[in-house]
Design an enzyme around this catalytic site. Structure first.
Site, PDB file in Angstrom:
ATOM      1  N   SER A  22       0.831  -1.212   0.000  1.00 50.26           N
ATOM      2  CA  SER A  22       0.000   0.000   0.000  1.00 50.26           C
ATOM      3  C   SER A  22       0.859   1.252   0.000  1.00 50.26           C
ATOM      4  CB  SER A  22      -0.903   0.014   1.222  1.00 50.26           C
ATOM      5  OG  SER A  22      -1.609  -1.184   1.301  1.00 50.26           O
ATOM      6  N   ARG A  26       1.518   4.141  -3.127  1.00 47.05           N
ATOM      7  CA  ARG A  26       1.270   5.566  -2.873  1.00 47.05           C
ATOM      8  C   ARG A  26       2.540   6.383  -3.142  1.00 47.05           C
ATOM      9  NH1 ARG A  26      -2.402   2.695  -0.189  1.00 47.05           N
ATOM     10  NH2 ARG A  26      -4.327   3.624   0.610  1.00 47.05           N
ATOM     11  N   SER A 169     -12.386   3.065   0.685  1.00 42.63           N
ATOM     12  CA  SER A 169     -11.479   4.144   1.088  1.00 42.63           C
ATOM     13  C   SER A 169     -10.478   4.419  -0.038  1.00 42.63           C
ATOM     14  CB  SER A 169     -10.749   3.761   2.361  1.00 42.63           C
ATOM     15  OG  SER A 169      -9.901   2.670   2.106  1.00 42.63           O
ATOM     16  N   SER A 196     -12.396   1.647   6.690  1.00 50.19           N
ATOM     17  CA  SER A 196     -10.950   1.530   6.436  1.00 50.19           C
ATOM     18  C   SER A 196     -10.230   2.880   6.545  1.00 50.19           C
ATOM     19  CB  SER A 196     -10.676   0.918   5.060  1.00 50.19           C
ATOM     20  OG  SER A 196     -11.293  -0.318   4.950  1.00 50.19           O
ATOM     21  N   ASP A 311      -7.799  -7.075   5.980  1.00 53.02           N
ATOM     22  CA  ASP A 311      -6.870  -7.943   5.252  1.00 53.02           C
ATOM     23  C   ASP A 311      -6.305  -9.039   6.150  1.00 53.02           C
ATOM     24  OD1 ASP A 311      -7.127  -6.914   2.768  1.00 53.02           O
ATOM     25  OD2 ASP A 311      -5.322  -5.674   2.819  1.00 53.02           O
ATOM     26  N   LYS A 338     -13.543  -9.443  -2.078  1.00 55.69           N
ATOM     27  CA  LYS A 338     -12.100  -9.275  -2.332  1.00 55.69           C
ATOM     28  C   LYS A 338     -11.659 -10.257  -3.419  1.00 55.69           C
ATOM     29  CE  LYS A 338     -11.075  -6.264   0.987  1.00 55.69           C
ATOM     30  NZ  LYS A 338     -10.177  -5.141   1.021  1.00 55.69           N
ATOM     31  N   ARG A 383      -4.135 -14.198   0.065  1.00 55.25           N
ATOM     32  CA  ARG A 383      -4.294 -14.188   1.529  1.00 55.25           C
ATOM     33  C   ARG A 383      -4.832 -15.522   2.054  1.00 55.25           C
ATOM     34  NH1 ARG A 383      -1.990  -9.959   2.831  1.00 55.25           N
ATOM     35  NH2 ARG A 383      -2.292  -8.014   1.686  1.00 55.25           N
TER      36      ARG A 383
END
Ligand code: DC
Length: 636
Positions: A22, A26, A169, A196, A311, A338, A383
């Site tokens: 994440s 960004r 989000s 989130s 998550d 997901k 996951r």
């Protein structure tokens, strides 16, 4: 299929994990929009971040990757992105899909965005509508509000917009990230409770590190000034969601696992998973640059809302059977949308291995029990695969039906998992034999295996097999991802001196000149090495040990081997021996061997070196019996 070997001793390890996905996605954007050159360290290279890099490059951003160093240099554009000549392909990455929408609007000319089937099913309605209000034009090339679409930023300006807090989000983060490059201030008002929120806080933290001016006067409001970004030297934290698997493993195992590069001041919401483990009875040690979990006597169940750390739901569900009372997970209905229907997947797979697990109104409950052996369907969801691997550490006979999906966020997951098994692996009867080409390792290793009554593994033949298949499929050996997926998909079996790949006899072809010329490049591919190491360790565990011969056995595959030997001989002697075996001229062999040695010893990933603890033996002029009896004595 991948068999998960259980741990036989509690771990006591420090792990360095890949960077946060994440934060990486960004920081790539803030760097791309900044004035000047940014240096990012701790970067994650996985399918999702490569998708982001690819889209940014298509919009004219220069990105110089140094994968071995986990770093990139981003040459900032000062906010002027260029019209791409091709479709932006977001692959399967949700953040890339959402974040690229407002970025594409900054281009102010036609940009087509598309992605994988999984992404096509995920709508971006509120984000698209907001961009339209702000002055962009969007044409949907398929179903409304989904990919593929064509966006043109035309009259894009700032202003005030309202977004529902219940939406992803990622929509809010997407607008925030592009907003400093809008011509006017942007004010985002959030209606209702924001889900989130930690991810939006993370976005703001990364933006501030690149000097964005973002104010957050109330829970419901963000204002972003049109100041642009300034370049930065930015260090990306280790991935907290990825760390959750190892924290969970420590809690169940009774051992200790320290994760480096992630500290108490982390900007990742998922470190709150530690609070749950603490509540269940594990000890958590927090410092500024590392976080650790120590498993104590037993774990109790919990009843928790995981809306903000969703998550990590699969992680908790997978260790829940080992708690002494039920584990109830609330407020996560939305995780059914997901990469897989995660609630459904968890319940089905837990039930299949004899664990009572049920859906509740907003989540699931898992009851205590001893899981039985079984094959876990991973639904191609990274996951689910990683969570059940942790369960498999404490259950014998767990097999994953597919596991390549981990490359989405954590390509070397199984390699790191092996570090958790290191204490147990130290008990195996492993004899590691390394050395350069033609040093006589194979003959010696085979002889020793007979003497010691152990099985023998020629790891070079494994790299050769991957090279042979890559050549037969005409692959470009520079395409590291494709070659690595060959390593993952082929089945290599040994029978006496024969090598079978997917049941076909490859014994001759892997010794041929084409493979000789290609194998060093294939062996330098980190993705290939990660798969080979995992298979080599699993091979030895199944047998309680063995004689493994190669280049990195003592240094990397089994650093805790009972004995490590490094075999050398003079180049003349090595060439003479090979010439007797193969009938080629000594000159030809010397050239090919020295060339390969140079490549094998200078690559970045596990180069050929004599490990510090290895016994170095020069076999020039010695008989095999002499060398062998010396090694046998040391080993026994
Ligand atoms: O042992 P060999 O010559 O068959 O090995 C073939 C190639 O594979 C060698 O050039 C380097 C590579 N290799 C490796 O990188 N690591 C190993 N453990 C074994 C072989």
């Amino acid at each position: 299929m991948l068999r998960i070997d259980p741990i036989v001793e509690p771990p006591d390890v420090r792990l360095s994990l890949p960077g946060s996905k994440s934060i990486t996605n960004r920081a790539l954007i803030t760097g791309a929009l900044a004035n000047g050159k940014s240096e990012l360290s701790g970067v994650l290279f996985s399918e999702d971040t490569l998708a982001m890099i690819d889209c940014l490059e298509k919009m004219g951003v220069e990105i110089i990757s140094e994968r071995d160093n986990s770093s990139v240099t981003v040459i900032g554009t000062g906010g002027s992105l260029k019209p791409p000549t091709e479709t932006l392909w977001v692959n399967q990455s949700g953040t890339t899909a959402r974040f690229c929408l407002p970025l594409a609007a900054l281009v102010r000319s036609d940009v087509v965005i598309d992605g994988d089937e999984q992404i096509k099913g995920r709508p971006h309605k509120q984000l698209c509508e907001t961009l339209e209000i702000l002055g962009a034009e969007i044409e949907y090339l398929g179903a409304p509000y989904t990919f593929p679409l064509r966006i043109n930023g035309k009259e894009l300006k700032g202003g005030k917009v309202n977004l529902g807090g219940e939406v992803s989000s990622q929509f809010i983060s997407a607008l925030l990230l592009a907003a400093p490059c809008f011509p006017e201030e942007l004010e985002i008002n959030i209606d209702g409770e924001l889900v989130s929120r930690p991810y939006v806080d993370m976005t703001a933290a990364v933006m501030r590190a690149f000097e964005a001016n973002i104010s957050h006067p109330s829970d419901q409001k963000y204002s972003i000034s049109p100041t642009g970004y300034q370049s930065s030297e930015y260090s990306i934290e280790a991935d907290a969601s990825a760390a959750s698997y190892f924290f969970a493993a420590a809690a169940v195992s009774g051992g200790k696992i320290v994760v480096e590069g992630l500290g108490s001041q982390s900007i990742q919401g998922d470190i709150r998973f530690l609070n749950i483990l603490e509540e269940m009875g594990a000890q958590v040690i927090r410092s500024e640059d590392s976080l650790a979990v120590v498993g104590l006597d037993s774990l109790s169940g919990v009843d928790v809302s995981m809306a903000e750390i969703s998550d990590t739901v699969p992680t908790l569900a997978a260790i829940a059977p080992f708690a002494s009372s039920p584990v109830t997970i609330r407020d996560v209905t939305f995780i059914s949308g997901k990469e897989s229907d995660r609630i459904g997947a968890l319940i089905t797979e837990l039930t299949n291995i004899g664990i009572r697990a049920e859906t509740t109104e907003t989540g699931l409950v898992v009851h205590p029990g001893a899981p039985q052996e079984g094959i876990i369907h991973t639904y191609d969801d990274h996951r689910i695969a990683m969570a059940f691997s942790i369960l498999g550490l404490f259950t014998s006979g767990i097999t994953l039906d597919s596991h390549r999906c981990v490359t989405k966020t954590f390509p070397n997951f199984f390699d790191v998992l092996d570090q958790v098994r290191a204490a147990g692996d130290a008990r195996l009867r492993v004899l590691a034999i390394d050395g350069p080409a033609g040093s006589g390792k194979s003959t010696l290793a085979k002889y020793l295996a007979r003497q010691l009554n152990l099985d023998y593994l020629d790891t070079g033949a494994m790299y050769r097999s991957v090279a042979a298949v890559a050549l037969s499929e005409d692959l470009d050996l520079n395409d590291e991802g494709k070659v690595a997926s060959i390593a993952e998909s082929i089945d290599i079996q040994f029978e006496g001196d024969k090598v079978y790949v997917d049941n076909e006899d490859f014994s001759e072809v892997i010794r041929g000149p084409e493979v000789n010329a290609a194998v060093s490049q294939v062996a330098a591919n980190p993705g290939v090495r990660s798969v080979m190491r995992r298979q080599q360790r699993a091979w030895a565990r199944l047998r309680g040990g063995g004689v493994l011969e190669g280049r990195d056995i003592g240094s990397v595959v089994f650093p805790q081997a009972r004995l490590k030997v490094y075999i050398t001989a003079t180049p003349e002697e090595r060439a003479r021996r090979r010439s007797l075996e193969t009938g080629q001229t000594v000159e030809d062999i010397t050239k090919e061997m020295l060339n390969r040695d140079t490549k094998d010893s200078t690559r970045d990933d596990s180069p050929l070196v004599a490990d510090q603890a290895a016994v170095v033996i020069d076999t020039t002029g010695k008989t095999i019996e002499e060398t062998s009896s010396y090694i046998e004595e040391l080993f026994l």
